[in-house]
Design a protein around this motif. Structure first.
Motif, PDB file in Angstrom:
ATOM      1  N   UNK A 351      15.522  77.707  80.881  1.00  0.00           N
ATOM      2  CA  UNK A 351      16.545  78.527  80.230  1.00  0.00           C
ATOM      3  C   UNK A 351      17.676  77.659  79.693  1.00  0.00           C
ATOM      4  N   UNK A 352      18.154  76.716  80.518  1.00  0.00           N
ATOM      5  CA  UNK A 352      19.252  75.854  80.088  1.00  0.00           C
ATOM      6  C   UNK A 352      18.803  74.970  78.933  1.00  0.00           C
ATOM      7  N   UNK A 353      17.599  74.423  79.039  1.00  0.00           N
ATOM      8  CA  UNK A 353      17.134  73.571  77.945  1.00  0.00           C
ATOM      9  C   UNK A 353      17.037  74.351  76.638  1.00  0.00           C
ATOM     10  N   UNK A 354      16.547  75.575  76.699  1.00  0.00           N
ATOM     11  CA  UNK A 354      16.417  76.382  75.485  1.00  0.00           C
ATOM     12  C   UNK A 354      17.775  76.611  74.830  1.00  0.00           C
ATOM     13  N   UNK A 355      18.793  76.860  75.637  1.00  0.00           N
ATOM     14  CA  UNK A 355      20.136  77.056  75.092  1.00  0.00           C
ATOM     15  C   UNK A 355      20.657  75.773  74.443  1.00  0.00           C
ATOM     16  N   UNK A 356      20.423  74.647  75.104  1.00  0.00           N
ATOM     17  CA  UNK A 356      20.861  73.364  74.546  1.00  0.00           C
ATOM     18  C   UNK A 356      20.171  73.092  73.212  1.00  0.00           C
ATOM     19  N   UNK A 357      18.883  73.372  73.151  1.00  0.00           N
ATOM     20  CA  UNK A 357      18.119  73.119  71.934  1.00  0.00           C
ATOM     21  C   UNK A 357      18.502  74.096  70.831  1.00  0.00           C
ATOM     22  N   UNK A 358      18.472  75.398  71.159  1.00  0.00           N
ATOM     23  CA  UNK A 358      18.687  76.420  70.135  1.00  0.00           C
ATOM     24  C   UNK A 358      20.097  76.370  69.554  1.00  0.00           C
ATOM     25  N   UNK A 359      21.074  75.915  70.340  1.00  0.00           N
ATOM     26  CA  UNK A 359      22.445  75.888  69.845  1.00  0.00           C
ATOM     27  C   UNK A 359      22.663  74.836  68.765  1.00  0.00           C
ATOM     28  N   UNK A 360      21.753  73.852  68.664  1.00  0.00           N
ATOM     29  CA  UNK A 360      21.898  72.775  67.673  1.00  0.00           C
ATOM     30  C   UNK A 360      20.764  72.724  66.655  1.00  0.00           C
ATOM     31  N   UNK A 361      19.574  73.124  67.040  1.00  0.00           N
ATOM     32  CA  UNK A 361      18.344  72.712  66.353  1.00  0.00           C
ATOM     33  C   UNK A 361      18.340  72.976  64.857  1.00  0.00           C
ATOM     34  N   UNK A 362      18.861  74.118  64.420  1.00  0.00           N
ATOM     35  CA  UNK A 362      18.795  74.458  63.005  1.00  0.00           C
ATOM     36  C   UNK A 362      20.121  74.257  62.286  1.00  0.00           C
ATOM     37  N   UNK A 363      21.024  73.536  62.919  1.00  0.00           N
ATOM     38  CA  UNK A 363      22.318  73.270  62.282  1.00  0.00           C
ATOM     39  C   UNK A 363      22.252  72.098  61.315  1.00  0.00           C
ATOM     40  N   UNK A 364      21.275  71.205  61.502  1.00  0.00           N
ATOM     41  CA  UNK A 364      21.134  70.011  60.672  1.00  0.00           C
ATOM     42  C   UNK A 364      19.744  69.433  60.874  1.00  0.00           C
ATOM     43  N   UNK A 365      19.184  68.787  59.869  1.00  0.00           N
ATOM     44  CA  UNK A 365      17.879  68.135  60.062  1.00  0.00           C
ATOM     45  C   UNK A 365      17.900  67.105  61.188  1.00  0.00           C
ATOM     46  N   UNK A 366      19.065  66.508  61.441  1.00  0.00           N
ATOM     47  CA  UNK A 366      19.152  65.493  62.478  1.00  0.00           C
ATOM     48  C   UNK A 366      18.998  66.083  63.870  1.00  0.00           C
ATOM     49  N   UNK A 367      19.365  67.345  64.030  1.00  0.00           N
ATOM     50  CA  UNK A 367      19.111  68.027  65.298  1.00  0.00           C
ATOM     51  C   UNK A 367      17.676  68.526  65.371  1.00  0.00           C
ATOM     52  N   UNK A 368      17.164  69.005  64.255  1.00  0.00           N
ATOM     53  CA  UNK A 368      15.801  69.532  64.227  1.00  0.00           C
ATOM     54  C   UNK A 368      14.785  68.504  64.708  1.00  0.00           C
ATOM     55  N   UNK A 369      14.985  67.234  64.357  1.00  0.00           N
ATOM     56  CA  UNK A 369      14.008  66.212  64.752  1.00  0.00           C
ATOM     57  C   UNK A 369      14.148  65.806  66.215  1.00  0.00           C
ATOM     58  N   UNK A 370      15.089  66.402  66.949  1.00  0.00           N
ATOM     59  CA  UNK A 370      15.244  66.102  68.370  1.00  0.00           C
ATOM     60  C   UNK A 370      14.772  67.228  69.274  1.00  0.00           C
ATOM     61  N   UNK A 371      14.165  68.279  68.718  1.00  0.00           N
ATOM     62  CA  UNK A 371      13.642  69.328  69.589  1.00  0.00           C
ATOM     63  C   UNK A 371      12.444  68.794  70.369  1.00  0.00           C
ATOM     64  N   UNK A 372      12.139  69.372  71.532  1.00  0.00           N
ATOM     65  CA  UNK A 372      10.931  68.939  72.257  1.00  0.00           C
ATOM     66  C   UNK A 372       9.669  69.050  71.415  1.00  0.00           C
ATOM     67  N   UNK A 373       9.537  70.118  70.622  1.00  0.00           N
ATOM     68  CA  UNK A 373       8.353  70.273  69.778  1.00  0.00           C
ATOM     69  C   UNK A 373       8.258  69.141  68.754  1.00  0.00           C
ATOM     70  N   UNK A 374       9.377  68.845  68.089  1.00  0.00           N
ATOM     71  CA  UNK A 374       9.380  67.761  67.099  1.00  0.00           C
ATOM     72  C   UNK A 374       9.070  66.430  67.770  1.00  0.00           C
ATOM     73  N   UNK A 375       9.691  66.209  68.913  1.00  0.00           N
ATOM     74  CA  UNK A 375       9.501  64.953  69.633  1.00  0.00           C
ATOM     75  C   UNK A 375       8.028  64.702  69.947  1.00  0.00           C
ATOM     76  N   UNK A 376       7.341  65.719  70.432  1.00  0.00           N
ATOM     77  CA  UNK A 376       5.928  65.561  70.757  1.00  0.00           C
ATOM     78  C   UNK A 376       5.109  65.292  69.499  1.00  0.00           C
ATOM     79  N   UNK A 377       5.466  65.928  68.410  1.00  0.00           N
ATOM     80  CA  UNK A 377       4.751  65.674  67.158  1.00  0.00           C
ATOM     81  C   UNK A 377       4.901  64.219  66.719  1.00  0.00           C
ATOM     82  N   UNK A 378       6.113  63.695  66.803  1.00  0.00           N
ATOM     83  CA  UNK A 378       6.325  62.295  66.409  1.00  0.00           C
ATOM     84  C   UNK A 378       5.581  61.354  67.352  1.00  0.00           C
TER      85      UNK A 378
END
Length: 462
Positions: A351-378
């Motif tokens: 729950x805490x991780x989701x809040x940390x991720x969702x609060x930033x993820x779509x604010x900038x491409x630089x945050x988007x590439x740091x999501x757990x999903x993006x990280x695993x893809x890279x």
């Protein structure tokens, strides 16, 4: 030393890429175990604005004595269960290896006292300065700066360092110019051809000394590459999407340190850390909202989502209303870590991780590439490839794809200027030669005046 080769992921599932947990926990220093179910603060500090020379050296030592005493008392006041202290040498402290060692000894003395007096589990990370760029083009494999770095590692280990780290600069002389020119091919050349060769050479030597001294060889950081891009984007001197692609691509040169003996934990300013964690399983240090004393960033929450150490980056030893700035930031980190650890204790970390991720993820491409999903893809794209050039290209291409998918789905809004850069980068990535030697032939002449081939074992270019 046997070269490691990563061909699979230690953490293949984004759900398992969690703060406080790493498949390969590390124990160092005075019994500090990192990545085994808790997040610990990593406090970093530096001097106020002052000259560093023989005449001011007693004053310099006084600052570090004060900080060491503060760490002892504040750790007890805050009831810390564990603490990493990072001492980043300033350039003069690496140029005079005995200076860095003297401060290392001071800090280790205070950690030892805290351990003996009230059982604080702690470790001391020592980060020497990469001073090999004193000349242009940089001479990387010989000369006085290189000899001073080796001596600094030796003396700091003898003085009490528990692990080494560095922000290495090989390839930066080309990368800086390529970024200013908006030349993605030049960035790939720096990150995928030059930097990995230097990191391999550097970490063979760092690991050798660490093994001889029976301490950990820590990790490298692409700070001078990807964080420079982040800061330039923040000043609107570089496109956000360009900086985000550089972030993903920079992970490969940092992974090379692990292939040549680095053990982690990764360094706080290495925002590529989650990719390294997914591949190697080693714990990582990260920084974000609690590092505003050092720099601003667009990724203050999401950077915490996968951390095992949580850092303030660095703060000057100056006075605030509450007390010294290092103590204030140690308290800030301590409260952040209490929150992480309570979530882990009560099985609410998801729950805490989701809040940390969702609060930033779509604010900038630089945050988007740091999501757990993006990280695993890279991470998955990297380990599929056969060499560092192809790995760097694959990471950059996957980052472009992640950003493009989010923009096409209208989850991420890109201004027209950023969309034009996406089209430009797509063309550049599509036109890269598949063969590293052909790429080297096509790009090296453009930057030939900036680097020395012999610094990278590329003597054939002479």
């Amino acid at each position: 030393m046997k070269l490691r080769r990563y061909t699979t992921l230690a953490i293949p599932d984004p759900v398992e890429l969690m703060f406080g947990k790493a498949p390969n926990p590390i124990t160092c220093g005075f019994g500090l175990t990192i990545g085994a179910g808790q997040v610990f603060p990593e406090i970093n500090f530096t001097l106020p604005t002052m000259s560093i020379e023989a005449q001011t050296w007693p004053e310099v030592l006084g600052h570090y004595e004060e900080i060491g005493s503060m760490v002892e008392s504040a750790a007890r006041r805050l009831s810390l269960t564990g603490l990493m202290v990072e001492f980043e040498l300033l350039p003069q402290m690496t140029e005079h290896p005995e200076w860095g060692a003297e401060i290392t000894g001071i800090l280790k003395k205070h950690l030892r006292q805290a351990h003996e007096n009230y059982g604080l589990k702690s470790a001391l990370r020592v980060t020497i300065t990469d001073i090999r760029d004193n000349a242009r083009p940089p001479v990387l494999r010989s000369g006085k700066p290189w000899e001073q770095m080796l001596e600094s590692l030796e003396l700091c280990a003898d003085a009490g360092a528990d692990l080494f780290s560095i922000e290495s600069i090989g390839g930066k002389e080309v990368n800086d110019q390529a970024m200013l020119d908006g030349d993605l091919h030049g960035v790939i050349f720096a990150l995928g051809v030059l930097a990995p060769r230097d990191v391999a050479f550097l970490w063979e030597n760092i690991t050798r000394i660490a093994d001889e001294k029976n301490i950990l060889s820590g990790a490298d950081s692409a700070c001078g590459f990807a964080n420079t891009a982040m800061q330039l984007a923040g000043q609107q001197m570089l496109p956000e999407v360009f900086a985000a692609v550089i972030r993903a691509a920079s992970a490969v040169r940092s992974l090379v340190a692990f292939e040549h003996g680095a053990s982690g934990p990764s360094k706080d300013c290495a925002y590529e850390g989650p990719i390294l964690k997914a591949i190697t399983g080693c714990p990582i240090s990260m920084e974000g909202k609690s590092a505003t004393c050092a720099h601003f960033s667009p990724i203050g929450n999401i950077s915490a989502a996968m951390c095992d150490l949580w850092s303030n980056e660095s703060v000057q030893n100056i006075r605030l209303l509450s007390g010294s700035a290092p103590e204030a930031y140690l308290e800030l980190l301590a409260y952040d870590c209490r929150l992480f650890n309570e979530a882990l204790r009560t099985n609410r970390e998801g729950m805490l991780q989701k809040l940390l991720v969702d609060s930033d993820a779509l604010s900038t491409p630089q945050a988007l590439v740091l999501t757990p999903d993006s990280t695993i893809r890279f991470a998955r794209a990297i380990v599929k490839e056969k060499n560092n050039f192809h790995r760097t290209v694959a990471a950059a291409q996957e980052a472009w794809q992640v950003i493009n998918e989010a923009a096409q789905d209208r989850r991420l809004r890109l201004p027209a200027s950023e969309q034009r850069w996406m089209a430009r980068m797509h063309g550049e990535l599509s036109s890269l030669p598949d063969d590293e030697d052909r790429f080297l032939e096509s790009i090296s002449a453009k930057y030939r005046d900036l680097f020395l081939p012999e610094s990278y074992g590329l003597d054939r270019l002479d």
